[in-house]
Write a protein that holds these residues in place. Structure first.
Motif, PDB file in Angstrom:
ATOM      1  N   GLU A 163       0.824  -1.219   0.000  1.00 48.86           N
ATOM      2  CA  GLU A 163       0.000   0.000   0.000  1.00 48.86           C
ATOM      3  C   GLU A 163       0.854   1.262   0.000  1.00 48.86           C
ATOM      4  O   GLU A 163       0.447   2.297  -0.521  1.00 48.86           O
ATOM      5  CB  GLU A 163      -0.886   0.009   1.244  1.00 48.86           C
ATOM      6  N   ASP A 164       2.025   1.180   0.624  1.00 48.56           N
ATOM      7  CA  ASP A 164       2.851   2.380   0.771  1.00 48.56           C
ATOM      8  C   ASP A 164       4.319   1.976   0.795  1.00 48.56           C
ATOM      9  O   ASP A 164       4.670   0.865   1.205  1.00 48.56           O
ATOM     10  CB  ASP A 164       2.492   3.113   2.063  1.00 48.56           C
ATOM     11  N   PHE A 165       5.170   2.893   0.347  1.00 42.69           N
ATOM     12  CA  PHE A 165       6.616   2.677   0.336  1.00 42.69           C
ATOM     13  C   PHE A 165       7.273   3.977   0.752  1.00 42.69           C
ATOM     14  O   PHE A 165       6.986   5.030   0.181  1.00 42.69           O
ATOM     15  CB  PHE A 165       7.077   2.262  -1.066  1.00 42.69           C
ATOM     16  N   LYS A 166       8.171   3.915   1.752  1.00 37.54           N
ATOM     17  CA  LYS A 166       8.843   5.121   2.221  1.00 37.54           C
ATOM     18  C   LYS A 166      10.341   4.879   2.312  1.00 37.54           C
ATOM     19  O   LYS A 166      10.787   3.837   2.785  1.00 37.54           O
ATOM     20  CB  LYS A 166       8.326   5.533   3.608  1.00 37.54           C
ATOM     21  N   ALA A 167      11.111   5.872   1.855  1.00 39.30           N
ATOM     22  CA  ALA A 167      12.557   5.846   2.018  1.00 39.30           C
ATOM     23  C   ALA A 167      12.914   6.709   3.227  1.00 39.30           C
ATOM     24  O   ALA A 167      12.617   7.905   3.247  1.00 39.30           O
ATOM     25  CB  ALA A 167      13.242   6.376   0.759  1.00 39.30           C
ATOM     26  N   GLU A 168      13.514   6.090   4.237  1.00 43.96           N
ATOM     27  CA  GLU A 168      13.955   6.814   5.421  1.00 43.96           C
ATOM     28  C   GLU A 168      15.463   7.039   5.331  1.00 43.96           C
ATOM     29  O   GLU A 168      16.091   6.700   4.322  1.00 43.96           O
ATOM     30  CB  GLU A 168      13.604   6.013   6.680  1.00 43.96           C
ATOM     31  N   ASP A 169      16.057   7.611   6.375  1.00 47.25           N
ATOM     32  CA  ASP A 169      17.482   7.943   6.339  1.00 47.25           C
ATOM     33  C   ASP A 169      18.358   6.715   6.094  1.00 47.25           C
ATOM     34  O   ASP A 169      19.301   6.762   5.307  1.00 47.25           O
ATOM     35  CB  ASP A 169      17.906   8.614   7.649  1.00 47.25           C
ATOM     36  N   ASP A 170      18.055   5.613   6.773  1.00 46.37           N
ATOM     37  CA  ASP A 170      18.925   4.445   6.680  1.00 46.37           C
ATOM     38  C   ASP A 170      18.177   3.170   6.308  1.00 46.37           C
ATOM     39  O   ASP A 170      18.722   2.075   6.400  1.00 46.37           O
ATOM     40  CB  ASP A 170      19.677   4.235   8.003  1.00 46.37           C
ATOM     41  N   SER A 171      16.926   3.317   5.901  1.00 44.62           N
ATOM     42  CA  SER A 171      16.138   2.123   5.595  1.00 44.62           C
ATOM     43  C   SER A 171      14.991   2.451   4.644  1.00 44.62           C
ATOM     44  O   SER A 171      14.664   3.617   4.412  1.00 44.62           O
ATOM     45  CB  SER A 171      15.569   1.524   6.892  1.00 44.62           C
ATOM     46  N   PHE A 172      14.395   1.404   4.098  1.00 44.52           N
ATOM     47  CA  PHE A 172      13.146   1.509   3.335  1.00 44.52           C
ATOM     48  C   PHE A 172      12.062   0.805   4.140  1.00 44.52           C
ATOM     49  O   PHE A 172      12.301  -0.242   4.737  1.00 44.52           O
ATOM     50  CB  PHE A 172      13.276   0.835   1.970  1.00 44.52           C
ATOM     51  N   GLU A 173      10.862   1.384   4.150  1.00 50.89           N
ATOM     52  CA  GLU A 173       9.756   0.779   4.878  1.00 50.89           C
ATOM     53  C   GLU A 173       8.586   0.520   3.934  1.00 50.89           C
ATOM     54  O   GLU A 173       8.128   1.423   3.234  1.00 50.89           O
ATOM     55  CB  GLU A 173       9.308   1.675   6.029  1.00 50.89           C
ATOM     56  N   ILE A 174       8.128  -0.719   3.921  1.00 50.05           N
ATOM     57  CA  ILE A 174       7.008  -1.144   3.083  1.00 50.05           C
ATOM     58  C   ILE A 174       5.816  -1.414   3.989  1.00 50.05           C
ATOM     59  O   ILE A 174       5.938  -2.117   4.994  1.00 50.05           O
ATOM     60  CB  ILE A 174       7.363  -2.426   2.304  1.00 50.05           C
ATOM     61  N   THR A 175       4.650  -0.867   3.635  1.00 50.58           N
ATOM     62  CA  THR A 175       3.431  -1.074   4.404  1.00 50.58           C
ATOM     63  C   THR A 175       2.387  -1.732   3.517  1.00 50.58           C
ATOM     64  O   THR A 175       2.243  -1.371   2.347  1.00 50.58           O
ATOM     65  CB  THR A 175       2.869   0.266   4.929  1.00 50.58           C
ATOM     66  N   ALA A 176       1.656  -2.702   4.098  1.00 48.43           N
ATOM     67  CA  ALA A 176       0.646  -3.420   3.324  1.00 48.43           C
ATOM     68  C   ALA A 176      -0.475  -3.890   4.228  1.00 48.43           C
ATOM     69  O   ALA A 176      -0.362  -3.859   5.459  1.00 48.43           O
ATOM     70  CB  ALA A 176       1.285  -4.619   2.614  1.00 48.43           C
ATOM     71  N   ALA A 177      -1.555  -4.347   3.626  1.00 49.89           N
ATOM     72  CA  ALA A 177      -2.638  -4.975   4.379  1.00 49.89           C
ATOM     73  C   ALA A 177      -2.128  -6.309   4.938  1.00 49.89           C
ATOM     74  O   ALA A 177      -1.294  -6.963   4.308  1.00 49.89           O
ATOM     75  CB  ALA A 177      -3.844  -5.204   3.478  1.00 49.89           C
ATOM     76  N   PRO A 178      -2.613  -6.719   6.103  1.00 46.98           N
ATOM     77  CA  PRO A 178      -2.140  -7.975   6.717  1.00 46.98           C
ATOM     78  C   PRO A 178      -2.262  -9.181   5.795  1.00 46.98           C
ATOM     79  O   PRO A 178      -1.385 -10.047   5.779  1.00 46.98           O
ATOM     80  CB  PRO A 178      -3.030  -8.112   7.950  1.00 46.98           C
ATOM     81  N   GLU A 179      -3.332  -9.218   4.998  1.00 47.73           N
ATOM     82  CA  GLU A 179      -3.543 -10.384   4.132  1.00 47.73           C
ATOM     83  C   GLU A 179      -2.535 -10.465   2.982  1.00 47.73           C
ATOM     84  O   GLU A 179      -2.428 -11.505   2.308  1.00 47.73           O
ATOM     85  CB  GLU A 179      -4.963 -10.392   3.564  1.00 47.73           C
ATOM     86  N   ASP A 180      -1.768  -9.389   2.746  1.00 44.41           N
ATOM     87  CA  ASP A 180      -0.748  -9.405   1.695  1.00 44.41           C
ATOM     88  C   ASP A 180       0.645  -9.708   2.233  1.00 44.41           C
ATOM     89  O   ASP A 180       1.635  -9.627   1.482  1.00 44.41           O
ATOM     90  CB  ASP A 180      -0.734  -8.051   0.959  1.00 44.41           C
TER      91      ASP A 180
END
Length: 243
Positions: A163-180
């Motif tokens: 659902e979402d993708f974010k680039a942080e200072d030292d990492s990438f964070e991926i967010t999704a629905a639990p069923e995915d």
């Protein structure tokens, strides 16, 4: 908490002292045992076990400990009297706190949790007082030192249902629905992308900035709650400067 704050918190935990690591091993072992008892020892058909094993891996839990927890779940009735409870309350500056608890004595645990909230500038609330602020999400964190191709990672994640993708200072964070969770886990694995954290967690709709003395109290409250033997997970909507 924001993605960057979460990753910083992960690194802080990984560098924690032996006593805290031992508590983490015990808590994750308990979760594995209960997951096996409820859904069997095959993680393919037991999402709760799969998540517990993923948490064990990210926290470097020894295989012997994992195997013992699985065998305990398959064998004796030890631990079958544990209750799973949700506690909700407020920290300093009106921040929201939600706890997932596993206990064999709810009266003892409730008294302990109430005491910690009161001691560090918060208060334990009624069921539902802050739970509405949080939503269950699948989260994956990839360390930039291990994989730094942002465009490729974003395409893999989005194609798998993120659902979402974010680039942080030292990492990438991926967010999704639990069923995915499974689909994204498989896509990352097929592309040889390792995660430092992959879990289903609770994400707040909004955050509260906590500063000064309130920030110190808030961090201490979170630390003390996380260290409590009966507390499996702590969620909050606070933000603070890393300093």
């Amino acid at each position: 908490m924001s993605g960057h704050s979460k990753w910083a918190n992960i690194k802080r935990k990984k560098g924690a002292n032996d006593a805290i690591r031992a508590k983490m091993t015990t808590k994750i072992g308990r979760e594995i045992t209960i997951a096996v008892r409820m859904g069997g020892a095959d993680p393919t058909g037991n999402m709760r076990l799969k998540l517990a094993l993923s948490k064990a891996k990210s926290n470097n839990i020894p295989k012997d400990n994992i195997n013992r927890a699985i065998q305990k779940g398959l064998g004796a009735s030890d631990g079958s009297n544990y209750e799973e409870l949700i506690y909700e309350g407020y920290g300093p500056a009106g921040s929201a706190v939600m706890l997932e608890v596993m206990t064999d004595n709810r009266n003892r645990t409730a008294a302990d949790i109430r005491h910690l909230f009161s001691k560090y500038g918060g208060n334990l609330g009624e069921t539902g007082c802050v739970g509405w602020m949080f939503h269950k999400k699948a989260i994956f964190v990839v360390d930039k030192e291990a994989f730094d191709d942002e465009e490729s990672l974003m395409m893999v994640a989005l194609d798998a249902g993120a659902e979402d993708f974010k680039a942080e200072d030292d990492s990438f964070e991926i967010t999704a629905a639990p069923e995915d969770f499974d689909a994204i886990s498989q896509a990352l694995e097929e592309n040889n992308i390792e995660t430092v954290e992959s879990e289903i967690t609770m994400i707040p709709d909004t955050t509260v900035k906590v500063e000064g003395k309130d920030a110190e109290k808030m961090q201490t409250l979170i630390d003390m709650l996380e260290e409590h033997d009966d507390v499996q997970n702590v969620y909050s909507n606070y933000e603070m400067d890393e300093e």
